[in-house]
Design a protein around this motif. Structure first.
Motif: not given
Length: 188
Positions: A118-141
């Motif tokens: 599932p995607l949700a646990p990874l998104l939580q991990q990515l959120k943890k490594v980001l600084k406050k107001d950090g950006y997650l850029i997702c490029l997909e087909l």
């Protein structure tokens, strides 16, 4: 040796001029306006399609994370040729990202999130490594019908997953008919 041929096919796609013509790394980096001091995580870095250009734009570290050590080897070789010293190759898994919490300004996830179930646990991990107001850029087909490969996630489905994970969707861009780009920001 089917595995070797599959690997060559993946590398040739990741390095193809058609891919660069459709949406170049410079176009993405221009859109997200990297700051010189930013630390970047290229999640699922592959051959360094975004890693190398990002490392040329920032003085911070660019973490090239991939589960495939041979891909990281390609990035290391490219970084030597380009004399880039701010690339940190990271062999890691989604269960525990080997990057410090609140240390990353921008995460780039290109053509990889659809493979995570599932995607949700990874998104939580990515959120943890980001600084406050950090950006997650997702490029997909954007999916067009069904294929036998890993199921793609529609832009609407990805927007919903990002919102549920606590990201603000700042912008959605369609750089080509087949691609969507979601610019999201960590919400506190």
């Amino acid at each position: 040796m089917p595995h070797g041929n599959a690997h060559k096919g993946k590398v040739s796609y990741l390095e193809s001029p058609e891919r660069k013509k459709e949406f170049s790394p410079e176009q993405l980096l221009d859109l997200i306006r990297l700051r010189e001091s930013d630390n970047v995580l290229d999640f699922g870095a592959g051959t360094g399609y975004f890693t190398i250009p990002a490392a040329k734009r920032v003085k911070g570290n660019v973490y090239a994370m991939d589960i495939d050590a041979s891909m990281l080897g390609i990035i290391i070789e490219k970084s030597r040729k380009e004399q880039l010293e701010n690339i940190v190759p990271v062999e890691g898994s989604i269960e525990a990202l080997p990057v410090s919490e609140s240390s990353i300004d921008v995460v780039i996830a290109s053509l990889v999130l659809h493979e995570i179930q599932p995607l949700a646990p990874l998104l939580q991990q990515l959120k943890k490594v980001l600084k406050k107001d950090g950006y997650l850029i997702c490029l997909e087909l954007e999916p067009k019908g069904s294929s036998g490969k890993a199921p793609r996630i529609t832009s609407e489905g990805m927007k919903l997953a990002m919102k549920e994970a606590g990201f603000h969707v700042k912008e959605i861009i369609f750089p080509s008919e087949a691609l969507y780009l979601l610019v999201t920001q960590k919400a506190e």
